[in-house]
Design a protein around this motif. Structure first.
Motif, PDB file in Angstrom:
ATOM      1  N   GLU A 226     -17.784  33.093  78.251  1.00  0.00           N
ATOM      2  CA  GLU A 226     -17.697  33.523  79.647  1.00  0.00           C
ATOM      3  C   GLU A 226     -18.236  34.923  79.840  1.00  0.00           C
ATOM      4  O   GLU A 226     -18.090  35.783  78.973  1.00  0.00           O
ATOM      5  N   LYS A 227     -18.796  35.147  81.013  1.00  0.00           N
ATOM      6  CA  LYS A 227     -19.160  36.506  81.413  1.00  0.00           C
ATOM      7  C   LYS A 227     -17.868  37.283  81.633  1.00  0.00           C
ATOM      8  O   LYS A 227     -16.864  36.717  82.055  1.00  0.00           O
TER       9      LYS A 227
ATOM     10  N   ASP B  22     -21.708  41.137  85.233  1.00  0.00           N
ATOM     11  CA  ASP B  22     -22.007  41.577  83.877  1.00  0.00           C
ATOM     12  C   ASP B  22     -22.620  40.428  83.071  1.00  0.00           C
ATOM     13  O   ASP B  22     -22.003  39.375  82.937  1.00  0.00           O
ATOM     14  N   PRO B  23     -23.818  40.610  82.534  1.00  0.00           N
ATOM     15  CA  PRO B  23     -24.466  39.518  81.796  1.00  0.00           C
ATOM     16  C   PRO B  23     -23.882  39.272  80.401  1.00  0.00           C
ATOM     17  O   PRO B  23     -24.147  38.240  79.801  1.00  0.00           O
TER      18      PRO B  23
ATOM     19  N   SER C  38     -21.023  38.419  77.543  1.00  0.00           N
ATOM     20  CA  SER C  38     -19.758  37.695  77.442  1.00  0.00           C
ATOM     21  C   SER C  38     -18.674  38.677  77.018  1.00  0.00           C
ATOM     22  O   SER C  38     -18.962  39.763  76.489  1.00  0.00           O
TER      23      SER C  38
ATOM     24  N   VAL D  95     -22.360  32.659  79.883  1.00  0.00           N
ATOM     25  CA  VAL D  95     -23.499  33.547  79.662  1.00  0.00           C
ATOM     26  C   VAL D  95     -24.706  32.738  79.250  1.00  0.00           C
ATOM     27  O   VAL D  95     -24.606  31.630  78.819  1.00  0.00           O
TER      28      VAL D  95
END
Length: 102
Positions: A44-45, A50-51, A53, A102
């Motif tokens: 997950e981001k 925010d790119p 994880s 991500v």
């Protein structure tokens, strides 16, 4: 725990808050966190902006390795191949990954 090397273990990382708090507590008592092991990397981001994880951010910010037992892509592949789950379960997981991954 003074001068002990410690592996931090958790089920999942969402934002990394619990891992960071554990890291800080361990370093305050002079233990050395050497890595993090998690059961599932949901990939997950940390946030929609925010790119990275949460796993990537923890590894970068704390400068320790983070390893998972299972990652979300592995779970998806298992669901694809398993006769125990129908396509609706795989679709839910895939949709989740598309939105938050991500």
């Amino acid at each position: 725990m003074v001068e002990k090397r410690v592996l931090i273990v958790d089920d999942v990382i969402t934002a990394g808050t619990a891992i960071r708090e554990s890291f800080d507590l361990l370093t305050k008592i002079k233990a050395t966190p050497v890595g993090v092991s998690i059961a599932l990397d949901r990939a997950e981001k940390r946030s929609l902006e925010d790119p990275l994880s949460a796993v990537q951010a923890v590894a970068r910010d704390l400068a320790i390795p983070v390893v998972s037992i299972v990652a979300l892509p592995q779970l998806q592949e298992y669901l694809r191949q398993s006769p125990d789950y129908d396509e609706s379960v795989l679709k839910l997981v895939s949709d989740y990954r598309s939105q938050y991954g991500v």
